[in-house]
Write a protein that holds these residues in place. Structure first.
Motif, mmCIF file in Angstrom:
data_model
loop_
_atom_site.group_PDB
_atom_site.id
_atom_site.type_symbol
_atom_site.label_atom_id
_atom_site.label_comp_id
_atom_site.label_asym_id
_atom_site.label_seq_id
_atom_site.Cartn_x
_atom_site.Cartn_y
_atom_site.Cartn_z
ATOM 1 N N VAL A 208 0.834 -1.209 0.000
ATOM 2 C CA VAL A 208 0.000 0.000 0.000
ATOM 3 C C VAL A 208 0.866 1.256 0.000
ATOM 4 O O VAL A 208 0.617 2.215 -0.746
ATOM 5 N N VAL A 209 1.904 1.262 0.854
ATOM 6 C CA VAL A 209 2.787 2.427 0.937
ATOM 7 C C VAL A 209 3.501 2.665 -0.389
ATOM 8 O O VAL A 209 3.638 3.808 -0.850
ATOM 9 N N THR A 210 3.967 1.585 -1.017
ATOM 10 C CA THR A 210 4.646 1.714 -2.312
ATOM 11 C C THR A 210 3.705 2.309 -3.352
ATOM 12 O O THR A 210 4.095 3.194 -4.140
ATOM 13 N N ALA A 211 2.466 1.846 -3.360
ATOM 14 C CA ALA A 211 1.480 2.424 -4.283
ATOM 15 C C ALA A 211 1.299 3.912 -4.012
ATOM 16 O O ALA A 211 1.217 4.726 -4.941
ATOM 17 N N GLY A 212 1.265 4.283 -2.738
ATOM 18 C CA GLY A 212 1.128 5.688 -2.385
ATOM 19 C C GLY A 212 2.307 6.517 -2.845
ATOM 20 O O GLY A 212 2.140 7.637 -3.350
ATOM 21 N N GLY A 213 3.522 5.980 -2.686
ATOM 22 C CA GLY A 213 4.704 6.698 -3.130
ATOM 23 C C GLY A 213 4.712 6.912 -4.631
ATOM 24 O O GLY A 213 5.088 7.990 -5.121
ATOM 25 N N LEU A 214 4.275 5.894 -5.369
ATOM 26 C CA LEU A 214 4.214 6.021 -6.827
ATOM 27 C C LEU A 214 3.160 7.034 -7.257
ATOM 28 O O LEU A 214 3.383 7.847 -8.162
ATOM 29 N N VAL A 215 1.998 7.001 -6.610
ATOM 30 C CA VAL A 215 0.944 7.972 -6.928
ATOM 31 C C VAL A 215 1.430 9.396 -6.642
ATOM 32 O O VAL A 215 1.225 10.310 -7.441
ATOM 33 N N SER A 216 2.091 9.581 -5.497
ATOM 34 C CA SER A 216 2.596 10.912 -5.147
ATOM 35 C C SER A 216 3.634 11.396 -6.147
ATOM 36 O O SER A 216 3.658 12.582 -6.520
ATOM 37 N N SER A 217 4.509 10.484 -6.589
ATOM 38 C CA SER A 217 5.566 10.894 -7.515
ATOM 39 C C SER A 217 5.015 11.269 -8.893
ATOM 40 O O SER A 217 5.625 12.064 -9.605
ATOM 41 N N GLU B 73 0.209 6.567 1.573
ATOM 42 C CA GLU B 73 1.493 6.516 2.284
ATOM 43 C C GLU B 73 1.297 6.461 3.795
ATOM 44 O O GLU B 73 2.135 5.925 4.517
ATOM 45 N N GLY B 74 0.206 7.026 4.294
ATOM 46 C CA GLY B 74 -0.042 7.034 5.731
ATOM 47 C C GLY B 74 -0.087 5.654 6.345
ATOM 48 O O GLY B 74 0.108 5.506 7.561
ATOM 49 N N ALA B 75 -0.286 4.627 5.521
ATOM 50 C CA ALA B 75 -0.279 3.255 6.039
ATOM 51 C C ALA B 75 1.051 2.886 6.654
ATOM 52 O O ALA B 75 1.147 1.917 7.419
ATOM 53 N N MET B 76 2.118 3.654 6.339
ATOM 54 C CA MET B 76 3.440 3.327 6.869
ATOM 55 C C MET B 76 3.492 3.376 8.391
ATOM 56 O O MET B 76 4.293 2.672 9.015
ATOM 57 N N VAL B 77 2.662 4.223 9.002
ATOM 58 C CA VAL B 77 2.697 4.332 10.462
ATOM 59 C C VAL B 77 2.365 2.991 11.110
ATOM 60 O O VAL B 77 2.871 2.659 12.187
ATOM 61 N N GLY B 78 1.537 2.188 10.429
ATOM 62 C CA GLY B 78 1.201 0.874 10.960
ATOM 63 C C GLY B 78 2.370 -0.084 11.003
ATOM 64 O O GLY B 78 2.321 -1.100 11.711
ATOM 65 N N MET C 240 11.640 13.257 -5.214
ATOM 66 C CA MET C 240 11.731 13.233 -3.747
ATOM 67 C C MET C 240 10.746 12.217 -3.158
ATOM 68 O O MET C 240 10.922 11.769 -2.018
ATOM 69 N N PHE C 241 9.722 11.842 -3.914
ATOM 70 C CA PHE C 241 8.852 10.730 -3.522
ATOM 71 C C PHE C 241 9.376 9.398 -4.060
ATOM 72 O O PHE C 241 9.309 8.377 -3.379
ATOM 73 N N ALA C 242 9.886 9.416 -5.282
ATOM 74 C CA ALA C 242 10.270 8.168 -5.948
ATOM 75 C C ALA C 242 11.479 7.511 -5.301
ATOM 76 O O ALA C 242 11.519 6.281 -5.146
ATOM 77 N N ILE C 243 12.487 8.292 -4.918
ATOM 78 C CA ILE C 243 13.714 7.698 -4.376
ATOM 79 C C ILE C 243 13.451 6.965 -3.054
ATOM 80 O O ILE C 243 13.845 5.797 -2.901
ATOM 81 N N PRO C 244 12.790 7.572 -2.051
ATOM 82 C CA PRO C 244 12.474 6.805 -0.837
ATOM 83 C C PRO C 244 11.571 5.607 -1.110
ATOM 84 O O PRO C 244 11.699 4.567 -0.447
ATOM 85 N N THR C 245 10.664 5.729 -2.090
ATOM 86 C CA THR C 245 9.787 4.597 -2.415
ATOM 87 C C THR C 245 10.592 3.417 -2.937
ATOM 88 O O THR C 245 10.332 2.259 -2.565
#
Length: 465
Positions: A89-98, A113-118, A170-175
């Motif tokens: 889910v987080v990876t999908a969020g990072g890709l959407v943001s990028s 991306e907020g799913a990362m807190v879990g 800046m979204f893609a590299i951390p993803t």
């Protein structure tokens, strides 16, 4: 209900702990890239400050709601399995943001991306299950330290990447780093057995908790208008009271509550939550105010620093944040969690009050912020360990996830207090706050942090941890 007896799981080595730590660092980096680049995002997307504020809290809201769900699912289905799916889910969020061409799409990416807190309560479940009791506190500290350090790293690199490449990178590299770290975790970490077999999710409880979090966040966002609109304040308080009352009633009656309210009868649990909130308010104020002081060029104060300069000035704080988790875990093993938290509170207070009194040179703020980062990271690590070891394994994820929810609320509260004090302290006809506003806000942060000692004093009567 406990799970049926299962074959013992082999303990993991340092490489597996490192893999979880690297994943936590990558998540912390992705979490923090929006804040320092918010003016750039507003400019490129053509959005106003109010919409920018919505963007800055989107991940906080979804993260606060995801953490309890992830903790419960990890307790009931196994931490590793749930963590892998969360990373999808987080990876999908990072890709959407990028790839986002506009604000609505970027908001959707941030929500995912907020799913990362879990992932944090899940990592605590895994460290406690798969490591001996004498190693798990240090491992939890390592994971917490990597997450905090990753957050500071994201703050440092977001601006240069966005300006040198583009906001998309800046979204893609951390993803991409998250994908690589997830593969490592999948390969190096053994599967863990569920701690509980009652796999039902308390959806009414989750919805009511969502209402509490959203109402609280909305109250913070509208706080500046409440002085002139008392009905707004009354409405927020009444709505919050309704959600809290409903949540307590549901959690007391359901057979499988998302949070067992009986845990709050334990001083170690509820006092941990109080101290977490207070110290995170202080830490958030320091983050907000120090960055503003570096950038502002006021009448006899401030430094007019560029984003690159600010990144260099925050580097020592990033280093302290990275080592704070492992040091906190080692301190808990040697001295107990209460002693570590008390030392952290004293150090945080000294840093906050010191910066309030002396902030005429860059190094004053650099040293003060570094001390606060070290102290807050050690405090949160010790509080998580205290919470995790105060409940049985079947409630580890549930109890620690609430620490993370409260951490989010504390940081949101601190940032809002800082903004409100600076706004109130801005002279008419000027857009630069008076120096006294910064002093006042830093003193408030120090007082709030110090008051948490009242809850800490009897947090573990008769117990070493």
């Amino acid at each position: 209900m406990t799970a049926p007896a299962a074959p013992p799981i082999r303990t993991v080595g340092n490489s597996a702990v490192a893999a979880v730590g690297i994943l936590a660092g990558a998540l912390g980096t992705l979490e923090s890239v929006v804040s320092p680049t918010l003016p750039l995002l507003q400019r490129e997307l053509g959005i106003d400050p109010a919409q920018g504020a919505l963007l800055s809290i989107a991940m906080l809201i979804t993260g606060a709601l995801t953490a309890p769900i992830a903790g419960v699912l990890g307790d009931r289905h196994g931490g590793k399995r749930v963590m892998i799916w969360l990373m999808v889910v987080v990876t999908a969020g990072g890709l959407v943001s990028s790839l986002a061409p506009n604000l609505p799409v970027l908001l959707a990416g941030q929500a995912l991306e907020g799913a990362m807190v879990g992932a944090m309560p899940l990592s605590f479940i895994l460290m406690r299950k798969l490591l001996p009791a004498d190693r798990s506190p240090v491992a939890i500290g390592v994971v917490s330290g990597f997450f905090v350090g990753g957050g500071m790293l994201g703050t440092l690199i977001a601006g240069p990447i966005a300006e040198g490449l583009s906001r998309r990178w800046m979204f893609a590299i951390p993803t991409m780093a998250i994908v690589a770290a997830t593969v490592l975790v999948h390969r190096l970490l053994p599967g863990d057995q569920p701690s509980r077999t009652d796999a039902r999710i308390d959806w009414p409880g989750m919805l009511l908790l969502s209402g509490i979090v959203l109402t609280f966040m909305a109250g913070l966002a509208t706080a500046p208008d409440m002085g002139s609109q008392p009905l707004l304040l009354i409405g927020v308080v009444v709505l919050l009271a309704i959600f809290v009352t409903g949540w307590v009633a549901v959690e007391r009656r359901t057979a499988t509550p998302m949070f067992d309210l009986r845990l709050l009868a334990r001083p170690a649990i509820w006092r941990s939550y109080v101290v977490t909130f207070a110290t995170c308010v202080g830490a958030a104020l320091s983050i907000y105010l120090v960055t503003q002081l570096f950038a502002v060029s006021g009448d006899g104060y401030g430094f007019g620093a560029s984003p690159t300069d600010i990144g260099r000035y925050l580097l020592p704080a990033a280093a302290m944040a990275a080592i704070s988790g492992p040091l906190g875990g080692l301190g808990v093993r040697r001295f107990g969690s209460t002693a570590v938290v008390a030392a952290g509170i004293v150090l945080m207070t000294a840093g906050l009050i010191g910066m309030a009194l002396v902030h005429t040179e860059v190094w004053h703020l650099v040293v003060g912020k570094a001390l606060i980062s070290l102290a807050n990271g050690a405090c949160i690590t010790a509080l998580v360990i205290k919470t995790a070891t105060s409940v049985d394994q079947g409630n580890t994820g549930t109890a620690t996830s609430m620490v993370l929810v409260i951490r989010v609320l504390g940081f949101a509260t601190g940032a809002q207090i800082g903004g409100a004090v600076l706004t109130a302290g801005t002279p008419a006809g000027s857009d630069i706050p008076a120096e006294s506003a910064y002093v006042t806000a830093l003193v408030i942060a120090g007082v709030v942090t110090t008051l948490s000692l009242l809850a800490l004093r009897t947090m573990s009567k008769g117990a070493r941890n």
